[in-house]
Design a protein around this motif. Sequence first.
Motif, PDB file in Angstrom:
ATOM      1  N   ARG A  10       0.845  -1.212   0.000  1.00  0.00           N
ATOM      2  CA  ARG A  10       0.000   0.000   0.000  1.00  0.00           C
ATOM      3  C   ARG A  10       0.872   1.251   0.000  1.00  0.00           C
ATOM      4  NH1 ARG A  10      -1.875  -3.608   3.746  1.00  0.00           N
ATOM      5  NH2 ARG A  10      -4.095  -4.017   4.061  1.00  0.00           N
ATOM      6  N   ASP A  11       2.007   1.190   0.700  1.00  0.00           N
ATOM      7  CA  ASP A  11       2.924   2.325   0.768  1.00  0.00           C
ATOM      8  C   ASP A  11       3.853   2.264  -0.442  1.00  0.00           C
ATOM      9  OD1 ASP A  11       5.033   4.047   1.316  1.00  0.00           O
ATOM     10  OD2 ASP A  11       5.068   3.585   3.457  1.00  0.00           O
ATOM     11  N   LYS A  12       3.753   3.267  -1.328  1.00  0.00           N
ATOM     12  CA  LYS A  12       4.521   3.175  -2.581  1.00  0.00           C
ATOM     13  C   LYS A  12       6.034   3.368  -2.369  1.00  0.00           C
ATOM     14  CE  LYS A  12       3.799   7.946  -4.344  1.00  0.00           C
ATOM     15  NZ  LYS A  12       4.126   8.540  -3.089  1.00  0.00           N
ATOM     16  N   ASN A  13       6.447   3.742  -1.176  1.00  0.00           N
ATOM     17  CA  ASN A  13       7.887   3.858  -0.894  1.00  0.00           C
ATOM     18  C   ASN A  13       8.518   2.516  -0.522  1.00  0.00           C
ATOM     19  OD1 ASN A  13       7.617   6.561  -1.302  1.00  0.00           O
ATOM     20  ND2 ASN A  13       7.391   7.057   0.857  1.00  0.00           N
TER      21      ASN A  13
ATOM     22  N   GLU B 144       5.482   7.398  11.472  1.00  0.00           N
ATOM     23  CA  GLU B 144       5.136   7.764  10.088  1.00  0.00           C
ATOM     24  C   GLU B 144       5.040   9.277   9.921  1.00  0.00           C
ATOM     25  OE1 GLU B 144       1.588   5.828   8.704  1.00  0.00           O
ATOM     26  OE2 GLU B 144       2.753   4.173   7.876  1.00  0.00           O
TER      27      GLU B 144
ATOM     28  N   SER C 211       8.423   6.868   4.419  1.00  0.00           N
ATOM     29  CA  SER C 211       7.204   6.096   4.190  1.00  0.00           C
ATOM     30  C   SER C 211       6.021   7.052   4.088  1.00  0.00           C
ATOM     31  CB  SER C 211       6.982   5.081   5.317  1.00  0.00           C
ATOM     32  OG  SER C 211       6.819   5.745   6.542  1.00  0.00           O
ATOM     33  N   GLU C 212       4.940   6.533   3.528  1.00  0.00           N
ATOM     34  CA  GLU C 212       3.745   7.368   3.392  1.00  0.00           C
ATOM     35  C   GLU C 212       2.981   7.379   4.708  1.00  0.00           C
ATOM     36  OE1 GLU C 212       2.170   7.198  -1.096  1.00  0.00           O
ATOM     37  OE2 GLU C 212       1.830   5.385   0.063  1.00  0.00           O
ATOM     38  N   LYS C 213       2.366   8.478   5.006  1.00  0.00           N
ATOM     39  CA  LYS C 213       1.578   8.543   6.242  1.00  0.00           C
ATOM     40  C   LYS C 213       0.243   7.836   6.028  1.00  0.00           C
ATOM     41  CE  LYS C 213       3.337  13.141   7.398  1.00  0.00           C
ATOM     42  NZ  LYS C 213       4.683  12.680   7.224  1.00  0.00           N
ATOM     43  N   SER C 214      -0.145   7.036   6.994  1.00  0.00           N
ATOM     44  CA  SER C 214      -1.461   6.394   6.917  1.00  0.00           C
ATOM     45  C   SER C 214      -2.534   7.437   7.197  1.00  0.00           C
ATOM     46  CB  SER C 214      -1.565   5.282   7.961  1.00  0.00           C
ATOM     47  OG  SER C 214      -0.600   4.298   7.711  1.00  0.00           O
TER      48      SER C 214
ATOM     49  N   LYS D 211      -1.953  -2.410   7.815  1.00  0.00           N
ATOM     50  CA  LYS D 211      -0.647  -2.519   7.139  1.00  0.00           C
ATOM     51  C   LYS D 211       0.330  -3.289   8.019  1.00  0.00           C
ATOM     52  CE  LYS D 211       0.921   1.642   6.341  1.00  0.00           C
ATOM     53  NZ  LYS D 211       1.485   2.925   5.868  1.00  0.00           N
TER      54      LYS D 211
END
Length: 297
Positions: free
Chosen positions: A9-12, A143, A149-152, A161
């Motif tokens: 889910r996290d594109k990083n 996060e 990383s992307e923040k949820s 996740k």
Amino acid sequence: MSAITPVPRDKNLYWYKGFCFIKDMIQPEYIDSLKDFKIRDDDVFLVTYPKSGTIWSQQILSLICSEGHRNGTEQIDTNERVPWLEFRALNPETDYNLRPSPRLFVTHLSELFAPRELKNKKAKVIYVMRNPKDVIKSFYHFENITLLSEKSPDFQHFFEKFLDGEVYAGKWFHHVRGWYTLKDSYNILFLKYEDMIKDLRSAVKKICTFLEIKLDEKSIDIVVKKASFKEMKTDPLANKENMPEDLIDKKCGSFMRKGQVGDWKNIMTVAQNETFDKIFQEEMGDLSLNFTWQIPE
Ligand code: PPS
């Protein structure tokens, strides 16, 4: 929880051999090369799942091993004293092969990617674990400060996740189980974050005994004092305040957040807690591992 997705889910992040890695920080070829990393008998590897007391244990370890760190004559920060095995970008100028013994390293790697020589009980490993509910809470807050990383959008999103292993270092259950069940293959000391909170002095002494380092009581006092949450919070050499700005957004928080046991209660709903307990039982029920979920219990 959902089945493993082809793309996290996290594109990083990216999947590699069943684990999530950070795209900008570590490449598959390098991960694979670590299997052949040449270790020395007197190396010490600190292993943690993220948010389990890494920075704290790095500080303790370097205080124990370096008199210059204890008396303040060596102005070297934690990431240089105890460098990352996998995040070479944080120590680009250091040639690990040229570091004097005893070398200290830190890693979040699963045992599947660890240097194979460790399994011959070469070198020493210190594995620090923390109750996973507090790990989730701490990771969720992290996060906000990490730019890797992307923040949820909300805690439920992060919770899912985390349970799916879509965070750096993969599933907490696999990490702890992996290192714990192979304990007889390593020269390894297990420590728990909560025990360190309850009695840091005993934990420091345990580490000294394991490393066969004799410190007098005065030196132990210094280690305990300099590794306290209060002291570390204001010590830029210890609290990673000097991390590169493209990795950490200091305006949004710090590695030294609360340092408490049981903070998960301030975020997890009853339903999330029940879900977690059920999965914990399924994944870890057969292991003789107990965690302290709050203090006092
Ligand atoms: S990381 O990013 O994986 O390296 O993070 P890590 O260092 O493993 O974990 C950060 C949490 O450890 C707490 N911490 C401490 N607790 C008690 N005493 C001391 N001295 C200490 N130093 C760090 C830190 O506050 C993070 O936990 P939370 O719950 O977020 O406060």
